[in-house]
Write an enzyme that holds these catalytic residues in place. Sequence first.
Site, PDB file in Angstrom:
ATOM      1  N   ASP A 193       0.859  -1.187   0.000  1.00  0.00           N
ATOM      2  CA  ASP A 193       0.000   0.000   0.000  1.00  0.00           C
ATOM      3  C   ASP A 193       0.893   1.234   0.000  1.00  0.00           C
ATOM      4  O   ASP A 193       1.053   1.912   1.019  1.00  0.00           O
ATOM      5  CB  ASP A 193      -0.892  -0.034   1.242  1.00  0.00           C
ATOM      6  CG  ASP A 193      -2.037   0.966   1.174  1.00  0.00           C
ATOM      7  OD1 ASP A 193      -2.207   1.589   0.120  1.00  0.00           O
ATOM      8  OD2 ASP A 193      -2.750   1.117   2.179  1.00  0.00           O
TER       9      ASP A 193
ATOM     10  N   GLU B  47      -6.083   4.995  -9.088  1.00  0.00           N
ATOM     11  CA  GLU B  47      -7.361   5.538  -8.619  1.00  0.00           C
ATOM     12  C   GLU B  47      -7.971   6.551  -9.581  1.00  0.00           C
ATOM     13  O   GLU B  47      -7.285   7.425 -10.121  1.00  0.00           O
ATOM     14  CB  GLU B  47      -7.159   6.200  -7.252  1.00  0.00           C
ATOM     15  CG  GLU B  47      -8.446   6.550  -6.564  1.00  0.00           C
ATOM     16  CD  GLU B  47      -8.464   6.089  -5.112  1.00  0.00           C
ATOM     17  OE1 GLU B  47      -9.474   6.328  -4.443  1.00  0.00           O
ATOM     18  OE2 GLU B  47      -7.475   5.492  -4.656  1.00  0.00           O
TER      19      GLU B  47
ATOM     20  N   LYS C 203      -9.178   1.886  -9.464  1.00  0.00           N
ATOM     21  CA  LYS C 203      -9.747   2.068  -8.121  1.00  0.00           C
ATOM     22  C   LYS C 203     -10.867   3.098  -8.157  1.00  0.00           C
ATOM     23  O   LYS C 203     -10.692   4.209  -8.670  1.00  0.00           O
ATOM     24  CB  LYS C 203      -8.669   2.526  -7.134  1.00  0.00           C
ATOM     25  CG  LYS C 203      -7.746   1.426  -6.667  1.00  0.00           C
ATOM     26  CD  LYS C 203      -6.740   1.936  -5.669  1.00  0.00           C
ATOM     27  CE  LYS C 203      -7.320   2.082  -4.288  1.00  0.00           C
ATOM     28  NZ  LYS C 203      -6.276   2.436  -3.286  1.00  0.00           N
TER      29      LYS C 203
ATOM     30  N   THR D 134     -12.881   0.746  -3.611  1.00  0.00           N
ATOM     31  CA  THR D 134     -12.187   1.163  -2.400  1.00  0.00           C
ATOM     32  C   THR D 134     -13.111   1.958  -1.479  1.00  0.00           C
ATOM     33  O   THR D 134     -14.277   2.165  -1.783  1.00  0.00           O
ATOM     34  CB  THR D 134     -10.926   1.973  -2.780  1.00  0.00           C
ATOM     35  OG1 THR D 134     -10.143   2.219  -1.617  1.00  0.00           O
ATOM     36  CG2 THR D 134     -11.294   3.286  -3.445  1.00  0.00           C
TER      37      THR D 134
ATOM     38  N   PHE E  66     -11.830  -1.246   4.567  1.00  0.00           N
ATOM     39  CA  PHE E  66     -10.837  -0.486   5.331  1.00  0.00           C
ATOM     40  C   PHE E  66     -10.914  -0.826   6.815  1.00  0.00           C
ATOM     41  O   PHE E  66     -11.726  -0.263   7.554  1.00  0.00           O
ATOM     42  CB  PHE E  66     -11.068   1.013   5.115  1.00  0.00           C
ATOM     43  CG  PHE E  66     -10.430   1.561   3.870  1.00  0.00           C
ATOM     44  CD1 PHE E  66     -10.361   0.817   2.702  1.00  0.00           C
ATOM     45  CD2 PHE E  66      -9.900   2.839   3.859  1.00  0.00           C
ATOM     46  CE1 PHE E  66      -9.777   1.325   1.549  1.00  0.00           C
ATOM     47  CE2 PHE E  66      -9.313   3.368   2.715  1.00  0.00           C
ATOM     48  CZ  PHE E  66      -9.248   2.608   1.561  1.00  0.00           C
TER      49      PHE E  66
END
Length: 322
Positions: free
Chosen positions: A18, A96, A132, A156, A178
């Site tokens: 990440d 993303e 993403k 996400t 998350f």
Amino acid sequence: MTASKLDQLRKMTTVVADTGDIEAVRRLKPVDCTTNPTLILKAVENPAYAALVDEAVAWGKKAGGGDKAVHAICDRLAVTFGAELTKIVPGRVSTEVDADLSFDTQATIDKARAVIAAYKERGIEKDRILVKIASTWEGIQAAKVLQGEGIDCNLTLLFSLPQAVACADAGAFLISPFVGRILDWHVRAGGGPYTAETDPGVVSVKSIYAYYKAFGIKTVVMGASFRNIGEIEALAGCDRLTIGPALLDELATATGDLPRKLSPAASPQAASEFTKKIVLDEKAFRFAMNEDAMGTEKLAEGIRGFVKDLRGLRKLVAAKLV
């Protein structure tokens, strides 16, 4: 000699880095890599990557000035870092879509197509990339269209089972629940103290994982946003886990047995917790989210955070264009 906990984890879970830090990825050797506006902003501010930034800015200057050029340069930077990461990891790189498009289905689709086209221009095929997208209703519907075109998506900012159900219904390739941000909310609300097993973020991912496995859903579950290695250990065996460099380093030096906690086989939890599939149309999804204060607040907060860093990146680029 006992293998490190990171090595043990890799035998049962695909480990994803990440970070947008190219050198960290090179050192940690994950299978996949995921980035977001926050991570790209940090990478761009690192002097080690000045040449990549300068190239993108020089390219943008040829396209003229103004907001359009700034946005184009930011897009190019995201793909530039992603392209560098594809040279290091054997698997996928997540890139993303702009977080300020999170409530615009068509704009999200258009941006995702543009990202894939930009990678294609560099000789990188779409099977190396995950797009993403925030797990809003609009984002999930965009993912449904994109998946139909063979563009795999990583949904996400996911905090709840209703989001996970809608993503599965859309045929999303992967979701990123998350963990740490869920814990943060509950701690601020006065909950705890929690153990690794009672951590609300861990419990949420286990529930989503159980639901998916109970009904043979192929969407990949990738736990994200960890606060400590206890959360990671409690999810050992999850399809994938995306972990920041500091915690990867901690796992690499930690020893002792790491038992598997999740397995693809339908678990007793799945059999007892889920007897039938959950059906959600748009109204049911929005109502379920409204009923979940944590999920609603963290989704909104997450989008605001990514937009803030996206604006920070755009401001940095604009200054370089002058």
